[in-house]
Motif scaffolding. Structure first.
Motif, PDB file in Angstrom:
ATOM      1  N   ASP A  47      29.108 -65.972  20.159  1.00  0.00           N
ATOM      2  CA  ASP A  47      28.894 -64.644  19.576  1.00  0.00           C
ATOM      3  C   ASP A  47      27.404 -64.310  19.501  1.00  0.00           C
ATOM      4  O   ASP A  47      27.004 -63.167  19.722  1.00  0.00           O
ATOM      5  CB  ASP A  47      29.546 -64.540  18.199  1.00  0.00           C
ATOM      6  CG  ASP A  47      29.118 -65.659  17.258  1.00  0.00           C
ATOM      7  OD1 ASP A  47      28.751 -66.740  17.755  1.00  0.00           O
ATOM      8  OD2 ASP A  47      29.168 -65.456  16.038  1.00  0.00           O
ATOM      9  N   THR A  48      26.601 -65.327  19.236  1.00  0.00           N
ATOM     10  CA  THR A  48      25.152 -65.109  19.141  1.00  0.00           C
ATOM     11  C   THR A  48      24.563 -64.648  20.470  1.00  0.00           C
ATOM     12  O   THR A  48      23.803 -63.666  20.526  1.00  0.00           O
ATOM     13  CB  THR A  48      24.450 -66.402  18.689  1.00  0.00           C
ATOM     14  OG1 THR A  48      24.937 -66.783  17.410  1.00  0.00           O
ATOM     15  CG2 THR A  48      22.941 -66.205  18.617  1.00  0.00           C
ATOM     16  N   GLY A  85      35.233 -66.574  21.977  1.00  0.00           N
ATOM     17  CA  GLY A  85      34.208 -66.107  21.055  1.00  0.00           C
ATOM     18  C   GLY A  85      33.321 -65.035  21.664  1.00  0.00           C
ATOM     19  O   GLY A  85      32.897 -64.097  20.981  1.00  0.00           O
ATOM     20  N   MET A  86      33.036 -65.164  22.955  1.00  0.00           N
ATOM     21  CA  MET A  86      32.246 -64.149  23.640  1.00  0.00           C
ATOM     22  C   MET A  86      32.994 -62.821  23.669  1.00  0.00           C
ATOM     23  O   MET A  86      32.430 -61.759  23.398  1.00  0.00           O
ATOM     24  CB  MET A  86      31.927 -64.607  25.071  1.00  0.00           C
ATOM     25  CG  MET A  86      31.047 -65.855  25.139  1.00  0.00           C
ATOM     26  SD  MET A  86      30.918 -66.525  26.838  1.00  0.00           S
ATOM     27  CE  MET A  86      29.841 -65.309  27.613  1.00  0.00           C
ATOM     28  N   VAL A  90      32.104 -59.027  22.146  1.00  0.00           N
ATOM     29  CA  VAL A  90      32.123 -57.817  22.985  1.00  0.00           C
ATOM     30  C   VAL A  90      33.038 -56.768  22.369  1.00  0.00           C
ATOM     31  O   VAL A  90      32.712 -55.578  22.331  1.00  0.00           O
ATOM     32  CB  VAL A  90      32.584 -58.151  24.417  1.00  0.00           C
ATOM     33  CG1 VAL A  90      32.825 -56.859  25.210  1.00  0.00           C
ATOM     34  CG2 VAL A  90      31.560 -59.014  25.135  1.00  0.00           C
ATOM     35  N   GLU A  91      34.193 -57.218  21.869  1.00  0.00           N
ATOM     36  CA  GLU A  91      35.143 -56.296  21.255  1.00  0.00           C
ATOM     37  C   GLU A  91      34.535 -55.609  20.036  1.00  0.00           C
ATOM     38  O   GLU A  91      34.732 -54.411  19.815  1.00  0.00           O
ATOM     39  CB  GLU A  91      36.412 -57.047  20.867  1.00  0.00           C
ATOM     40  CG  GLU A  91      37.543 -56.155  20.381  1.00  0.00           C
ATOM     41  CD  GLU A  91      38.812 -56.948  20.103  1.00  0.00           C
ATOM     42  OE1 GLU A  91      39.859 -56.591  20.651  1.00  0.00           O
ATOM     43  OE2 GLU A  91      38.737 -57.938  19.333  1.00  0.00           O
ATOM     44  N   ARG A  92      33.776 -56.355  19.229  1.00  0.00           N
ATOM     45  CA  ARG A  92      33.138 -55.758  18.059  1.00  0.00           C
ATOM     46  C   ARG A  92      32.110 -54.690  18.467  1.00  0.00           C
ATOM     47  O   ARG A  92      31.948 -53.673  17.785  1.00  0.00           O
ATOM     48  CB  ARG A  92      32.447 -56.840  17.227  1.00  0.00           C
ATOM     49  CG  ARG A  92      33.359 -57.536  16.238  1.00  0.00           C
ATOM     50  CD  ARG A  92      32.574 -58.447  15.301  1.00  0.00           C
ATOM     51  NE  ARG A  92      32.186 -59.684  15.949  1.00  0.00           N
ATOM     52  CZ  ARG A  92      32.961 -60.767  16.027  1.00  0.00           C
ATOM     53  NH1 ARG A  92      34.173 -60.735  15.509  1.00  0.00           N
ATOM     54  NH2 ARG A  92      32.538 -61.860  16.615  1.00  0.00           N
ATOM     55  N   HIS A 120      36.009 -65.408  13.059  1.00  0.00           N
ATOM     56  CA  HIS A 120      35.115 -64.416  13.675  1.00  0.00           C
ATOM     57  C   HIS A 120      35.040 -64.581  15.192  1.00  0.00           C
ATOM     58  O   HIS A 120      34.535 -63.685  15.888  1.00  0.00           O
ATOM     59  CB  HIS A 120      33.708 -64.532  13.079  1.00  0.00           C
ATOM     60  CG  HIS A 120      33.027 -65.821  13.385  1.00  0.00           C
ATOM     61  ND1 HIS A 120      33.414 -67.028  12.837  1.00  0.00           N
ATOM     62  CD2 HIS A 120      31.962 -66.107  14.189  1.00  0.00           C
ATOM     63  CE1 HIS A 120      32.637 -67.989  13.282  1.00  0.00           C
ATOM     64  NE2 HIS A 120      31.742 -67.475  14.105  1.00  0.00           N
ATOM     65  N   LEU A 121      35.566 -65.691  15.712  1.00  0.00           N
ATOM     66  CA  LEU A 121      35.592 -65.905  17.160  1.00  0.00           C
ATOM     67  C   LEU A 121      36.942 -65.558  17.766  1.00  0.00           C
ATOM     68  O   LEU A 121      37.204 -65.862  18.928  1.00  0.00           O
ATOM     69  CB  LEU A 121      35.235 -67.362  17.473  1.00  0.00           C
ATOM     70  CG  LEU A 121      33.846 -67.825  17.023  1.00  0.00           C
ATOM     71  CD1 LEU A 121      33.632 -69.292  17.372  1.00  0.00           C
ATOM     72  CD2 LEU A 121      32.748 -66.968  17.644  1.00  0.00           C
TER      73      LEU A 121
END
Length: 526
Positions: A47-48, A85-86, A90-92, A120-121
């Motif tokens: 996510d980072t 998680g990636m 992207v969705e957020r 969160h992932l």
């Protein structure tokens, strides 16, 4: 050899004890090594890296310097251990423009993330991105092939008005199996497994995978043409070569059958491969021809957003905060762990000498370079910094490196390359005790799993051999059986293993060598 080492001579000694860099932490060297490793891993969380790579202003995004317009035209595909998680990040950021998506992720990953509290992932419950889990034990299977078929179908239906965002991370090859007909998945898996068992390099394995796959070697970009393709890549390969990461599905590669046949012949497998493989390789010329009216390359952007280099930069900053002078040796350490462990031992000896180190040490370091994937220039640069630190009293040093060494499997024990490397370094360091209990060495896989164990690696020091001897443990017996995990598990201290848990990322291994300040002979005479 004297001429080769002449530039390593120290500058005039700064004979002031107060110039030593103070240690700002009361933590043990073991704890500080773990902190440095943890910081490296955090820097490449999925996510980072995605959040840092996508800049959005209303309906315009910027990725790797390229500005792209959004108009409810965004499609998403992905494959790899860190892709879930990636995709969640992207969705957020871009959910209002995502039309459809398909990602191929490891079997059981969603439940594992829930169990570890890493919600969160995960994607939203009503997500338009389909998640398919497959590749049990990191091997291609029918579930992964189903995901690959759906990814191919999605890409094939795109137009020049569409934007395909491709998420790629380590493990992507196993999660995107699409054999070239008439090759079956079982036949393709058998060929690659036999190659790996024969000792083929990752480059050779990817050469063969590309030739036998519809989507690797630029195949995915081929089917997505003429859409705009943007790949966000979390690299798990030394040097971040785009054509080798997950076998380069978005990198146009001319796969020549002759090259593949040469690899098979090198490992004595040419006569025993299935007839279907021979049929595919019997077709002359490169597999991907240019599209009529122009090639696909202009419509493809490949951006490495997470890598070993990024991890080590973050590790270096943390090392500095903990009172060490960080020095990055190399991002490409490879070769047998026996040779790699010897290299680290020699560098520790070089740095810890009370006087100017014997030239024999530097000479052996330079001889080892080609066998462990480290350039002569990097070795010379590192020794120069270590020598100046020793002679000028800079204080403690943190030597950092990344890569992916190999282990020669002779036994049937449990372990992995990181645990075995750490154990071998401890053997090499025995007798080099410096206060406080150093040098200390850590080797850890950033994916959190080293071989078939729950550990990512181990932390060792120069006193480990004595500790093992006092408990009746023969280190050489465990090494001969490739049983490093069992060895560390049997130690009464029980604190040598590195167990970070689920990291959800993978940028190869991180090596940390903490070298305490050696005593300095200071002459106060004038």
């Amino acid at each position: 050899m004297a001429r080769v080492l002449s530039f390593l001579r120290p500058k005039p000694l700064l004979a002031l004890v107060e110039r030593r860099k103070p240690l700002f932490s009361k933590m043990s060297l073991d704890s500080r090594a773990r902190e440095v490793f943890a910081k490296a891993v955090r820097a490449v969380h999925p996510d980072t890296v995605v959040r840092q790579s996508i800049e959005r202003k209303e309906d315009l995004i910027t990725i790797d310097g390229h500005k792209l317009a959004l108009n409810n035209n965004l499609y998403l595909v992905g494959f790899g251990k860190a892709v879930l998680g990636m995709a969640a990040e992207v969705e957020r950021i871009l959910s209002d423009h995502i039309v459809k998506g398909v990602i191929s992720v490891p079997h059981g990953i969603q439940e594992t993330l829930r169990q570890h509290g890493k919600n969160h992932l995960l994607l939203k419950e009503n997500s338009c991105i389909e998640v398919i889990e497959g590749a049990k034990h990191n091997l291609p299977d029918t579930d992964a092939q189903e995901a690959a078929d759906k990814i191919k179908q999605l890409a094939s239906g795109l137009t020049e008005k569409d934007l395909l965002l491709v998420l790629i991370s380590g493990g992507g090859s196993a999660l995107l199996p699409a054999p070239v007909p008439p090759i079956s998945l079982k036949e393709k898996l058998d060929v690659t497994r036999r190659l790996a068992g024969a000792g083929a390099t990752i480059q050779e394995l990817n050469t063969v995978r590309r030739a036998l796959s519809l989507l690797k070697g630029g195949g995915l970009a081929h089917f997505a043409h003429p859409a705009q393709v943007v790949a966000l890549i979390l690299s798990d390969v030394i040097g971040d070569p785009l054509d080798l990461i997950a076998s380069g599905p978005t990198v146009k590669t001319e796969v020549w059958p002759e090259e593949v046949l040469s690899v098979l012949e090198q490992y004595n497998l040419l006569d025993s491969v299935p007839a279907s493989v021979k049929e595919v390789l019997g077709k002359p010329g490169p597999r991907w021809q240019k599209q009529p009216g122009g090639g696909q390359e202009a419509n493809v952007i490949n951006a490495v957003i997470g890598s070993n280099s990024i991890a080590l930069k973050s590790a270096g900053r943390r090392a500095s905060e903990l009172g060490f002078r960080p020095v990055v040796l190399s991002l490409g350490v490879s070769g047998d762990v026996k040779l790699v462990s010897r290299l680290y031992s020699l560098l520790a000896q070089f740095a810890c000498s009370r006087e100017e180190p014997p030239p024999e040490i530097a000479a052996e370091v330079l001889r080892l370079g080609p066998d462990v994937g480290v350039e002569t220039w990097d070795l010379c640069r590192t020794m120069q910094v270590l020598d100046e630190g020793r002679s000028e009293g800079w204080g403690a040093t943190c030597l950092l490196a990344g890569g992916e060494p190999t282990v020669e499997l002779k036994g049937k024990g449990r372990g992995g390359r990181n645990q075995e490397l750490a154990l071998r370094v401890a053997v090499e360091l025995q007798g080099m005790d410096l206060p406080p209990k150093g040098p200390v060495f850590l080797s850890g896989g950033t994916d959190g799993q080293d071989g078939p164990t729950e550990a990512a690696g181990a932390v060792t020091d120069s006193g480990l051999c004595e500790e093992a001897k006092s408990q009746g443990l023969d280190i050489n017996t465990f090494l001969d059986n490739n049983d490093s995990f069992t060895f560390f598990s049997k130690l009464s201290s029980g604190q040598r293993l590195l167990v970070p848990g689920l990291t959800c990322t993978n940028v190869m291994d991180v090596h940390v060598l903490l070298i305490p300040s050696p005593p300095i002979n200071i002459n106060y005479g004038i």
